[in-house]
Write an enzyme that holds these catalytic residues in place. Structure first.
Site, PDB file in Angstrom:
ATOM      1  N   ALA A   5       0.815  -1.187   0.000  1.00 15.02           N
ATOM      2  CA  ALA A   5       0.000   0.000   0.000  1.00 15.02           C
ATOM      3  C   ALA A   5       0.830   1.209   0.000  1.00 15.02           C
ATOM      4  O   ALA A   5       1.743   1.281  -0.732  1.00 15.02           O
ATOM      5  CB  ALA A   5      -0.918  -0.002   1.167  1.00 15.02           C
ATOM      6  N   ASP A  18      -0.763   3.331   8.429  1.00 17.56           N
ATOM      7  CA  ASP A  18      -1.312   3.406   7.076  1.00 17.56           C
ATOM      8  C   ASP A  18      -2.728   2.848   7.104  1.00 17.56           C
ATOM      9  O   ASP A  18      -2.939   1.649   7.221  1.00 17.56           O
ATOM     10  CB  ASP A  18      -0.445   2.599   6.122  1.00 17.56           C
ATOM     11  CG  ASP A  18      -0.907   2.714   4.685  1.00 17.56           C
ATOM     12  OD1 ASP A  18      -2.047   2.289   4.390  1.00 17.56           O
ATOM     13  OD2 ASP A  18      -0.150   3.223   3.851  1.00 17.56           O
ATOM     14  N   ILE A  19      -3.721   3.726   7.011  1.00 13.63           N
ATOM     15  CA  ILE A  19      -5.117   3.345   7.199  1.00 13.63           C
ATOM     16  C   ILE A  19      -5.879   3.618   5.907  1.00 13.63           C
ATOM     17  O   ILE A  19      -6.045   4.770   5.505  1.00 13.63           O
ATOM     18  CB  ILE A  19      -5.743   4.126   8.372  1.00 13.63           C
ATOM     19  CG1 ILE A  19      -4.894   3.948   9.624  1.00 13.63           C
ATOM     20  CG2 ILE A  19      -7.171   3.667   8.612  1.00 13.63           C
ATOM     21  CD1 ILE A  19      -4.661   2.504  10.035  1.00 13.63           C
ATOM     22  N   GLU A  20      -6.335   2.570   5.270  1.00 11.90           N
ATOM     23  CA  GLU A  20      -7.081   2.694   4.033  1.00 11.90           C
ATOM     24  C   GLU A  20      -8.024   1.509   3.884  1.00 11.90           C
ATOM     25  O   GLU A  20      -8.117   0.651   4.771  1.00 11.90           O
ATOM     26  CB  GLU A  20      -6.122   2.812   2.833  1.00 11.90           C
ATOM     27  CG  GLU A  20      -5.016   1.763   2.806  1.00 11.90           C
ATOM     28  CD  GLU A  20      -4.037   1.983   1.662  1.00 11.90           C
ATOM     29  OE1 GLU A  20      -4.492   2.173   0.522  1.00 11.90           O
ATOM     30  OE2 GLU A  20      -2.813   1.948   1.915  1.00 11.90           O
ATOM     31  N   ASP A  21      -8.782   1.472   2.799  1.00 15.50           N
ATOM     32  CA  ASP A  21      -9.706   0.395   2.481  1.00 15.50           C
ATOM     33  C   ASP A  21     -10.578   0.050   3.693  1.00 15.50           C
ATOM     34  O   ASP A  21     -11.170   0.917   4.299  1.00 15.50           O
ATOM     35  CB  ASP A  21      -8.927  -0.817   1.961  1.00 15.50           C
ATOM     36  CG  ASP A  21      -9.834  -1.786   1.205  1.00 15.50           C
ATOM     37  OD1 ASP A  21     -10.468  -1.364   0.229  1.00 15.50           O
ATOM     38  OD2 ASP A  21      -9.919  -2.952   1.616  1.00 15.50           O
TER      39      ASP A  21
END
Length: 581
Positions: free
Chosen positions: A15, A155-158
């Protein structure tokens, strides 16, 4: 929100990230303080799941600082961190330790990033995977002490952007780590790497920062991934970087109204994806874009400049998008690294700065009582300054004092909070501020004044303080903004196969007296009751808000514990507007 980055999803853990660096190989017992990062730092991502040596690529590219991607659990439900979720790559000085030592010997450093798209998508991001706040904090501390770090990145996503429980657990754990670090005189920064629109964070990303505010977690850097927009448009990537960061600036100004413009820009990071990103040719970051972004970043004084990923910084695959090993455009090897490298150190010498923390972060006192806490400061950059300490926000009948009232950054003071006999019951946030010249940093201490002995007052029954105190909950319990029965907040319990998710508050009431506990609940198998000198309860299952009442009579001690819980293996239970009368 962007769609999955397909090229990286194939590799097991990928990511984007952002951050900067700060390390010196630690012993795992770690009391020494790592060297803070420069005020402005270029730290490209290193794909730690590859077979490459980070020290070797750092030397070849000239990038002194690296962001190491990623740390995650090995399986959903696990609380143990590993590099790339691989049990063969534990958090140990034997894994990447020699490389990190070599990078430091050349004047550089690294920062590990937790999460990444694959982990966020699959549930192995540590705060999504692990339901214990204490265990998440322990995982962060293990990484910090093993490698003697000065910054961690999230890392914060989806799927991680919509996992409210994971978001709240993560921020609660960060707060615990920051208090632990401050108590030990250690400087640890936290960066959040988040997806962005061309006009700033989407509501899901903004909610991550709002949760951090709710739980008192300090966010030092908000790093936006200025690529993979997936909006069907053709982009000028340099222009869109600037518009996205400008939108973020406005959002941060609302979140942190006490920060100056320079401090707000100094909280921002941007991460590019050189060449053709995962979406395709319509999102191509060119060599000319790199120069434009560099000049803009220097002029604005942002904190972090980065790109995904160091292994892509070559022109070995013309026309290919989203590769992990090349940019897809014609370029000299290491062109983007060489363009961004001068950013480190940015606006001259590192400025003097410090942090402020308080531990414990909350306490409850009865009228006529007092409590104490430790206010710790730490040097985050430059030299130690004299920090003046103040406490504000105390309600009528409550006094808060600090001794000493000023310290040299790195020192600590005792906070004493006293409630007079006339102090009104309630929950009050006290602001502890450290000032040194034009610099000021604050933290929050939550004080609960309990009901007078025999008064029968349940405190924070509507959770409108935005925090749990003086309630305590089993792992995963949290204050939420939706659904609510009244006001802005309610409480959410977190039943699992091994716990009911119970939330409790202990009261001292009049002995041998009849009372009624009442409150509103929502969810399957919602239990409301008391135990202690009285024992009574009731329950319901309701898809909407339902009012429960529990009559009870106290015994000789008058002390009861009010509780709300769900049932093993069932769904979350919500509660709001509780009272005892």
């Amino acid at each position: 929100m962007r769609r999955p980055r397909s090229a990286r999803a194939l590799l097991a853990t990928l990511a984007t990230v952002a951050a900067s660096a700060g390390l010196v190989i630690g012993t795992g017992t770690g009391a020494q303080a790592a060297t803070p990062l420069p005020a402005h730092v270029f730290a490209p991502y290193f794909e730690a799941y590859s077979s490459d040596s980070p020290a070797d690529l750092a030397q070849k590219s000239g990038a002194k600082y690296l962001t190491m991607a990623f740390v995650q659990s090995d399986a959903k439900g696990s609380c143990t961190p590993y590099w790339n979720g691989r049990t063969g790559q534990p958090i140990s000085s034997s894994v990447f330790g020699a490389d990190i030592a070599t990078i430091r010997s050349r004047g550089g450093d690294v920062i590990p990033s937790f999460g990444g798209y694959a982990a966020d998508n699959g549930g192995t991001e540590i705060a999504d995977s692990c339901t214990s706040v204490d265990s998440i904090a322990a995982a962060y501390e293990k990484v910090i002490t093993t490698y003697d770090l000065s910054r961690l990145d999230m890392d914060i996503e989806d799927n991680s952007l919509t996992d409210k429980a994971g978001i709240d657990r993560r921020n609660q754990a960060i707060k615990k780590v920051q208090d632990w670090a401050a108590a030990g005189g250690r400087s640890v920064q936290i960066s959040y790497t988040l997806p962005t629109t061309t006009n700033g964070l989407a509501s899901s990303g903004l909610a991550v920062l709002q949760s951090a505010n709710t739980y008192g977690a300090k966010v030092d850097v908000v790093n936006i991934m200025t690529f993979d927009y997936y909006d069907g448009a053709t982009h000028n990537m340099a222009n869109d970087t600037q518009s996205a960061a400008t939108g973020l600036y406005g959002q941060l100004a609302s979140l942190y109204p006490s920060k100056t413009p320079a401090q707000l820009w100094g909280t921002i990071g941007v991460t590019e994806m050189p060449g053709i990103d995962d979406y395709g040719a319509a999102e191509t970051f060119t060599t000319a874009d790199a120069t434009a972004v560099y000049d803009w970043a220097v002029a604005k004084g942002i904190n972090t400049l980065s790109f995904w990923a160091l292994q892509r910084d070559n022109g070995g695959c013309p026309g290919t998008g989203g590769s992990d090993t090349c940019s897809g455009i014609a370029q000299d090897p290491w062109y983007f690294s060489h363009t961004f490298e001068p950013f480190t150190g940015g606006g001259g010498p590192v400025s003097d700065d410090f942090s402020v923390a308080v531990a414990p972060g909350s306490a409850s006192v009865a009228p006529g009582g007092s409590t104490t806490a430790t206010v710790s400061t730490a040097v985050t950059s430059g030299d130690a300054k004299t920090v003046a300490l103040t406490a504000t926000g105390a309600p009528a009948g409550v006094t808060a004092s600090l001794s000493p009232s000023s310290v040299t950054a790195g020192g600590s003071a005792r906070l004493t909070v006293s409630a007079s006999a006339s102090a009104a019951p309630g929950t009050y946030p006290l602001t502890i501020t450290g000032s040194a010249g034009a610099l000021a940093h604050s933290t929050t201490f939550t004080l609960t004044v309990s009901g007078p002995g025999g008064g029968g007052t349940l405190v924070n029954g509507g959770f409108e303080s935005g925090s749990l105190a003086p309630w305590t909950c089993e792992s995963g319990g949290a204050v939420v903004s939706s659904p609510t029965h009244g006001g802005s907040y309610a409480v959410k319990t977190a039943p699992t196969s091994s716990q009911t998710g119970e939330c409790t508050q202990t009261l001292t009431l009049k002995p041998n007296t009849a009372y009624t506990l009442s409150g509103w609940v929502q969810g399957d198998y919602a239990y409301l009751g008391v135990r202690g000198s009285a024992s009574a309860s009731t329950w319901t299952s309701s898809a909407g808000w339902a009012r429960l009442t529990v009559p009870f009579t106290t015994g000789a001690s008058g002390t009861v514990t009010v509780y709300l819980h769900g049932w093993y293996g069932q769904s979350a239970v919500y509660g709001d507007d509780f009272s005892v009368a």
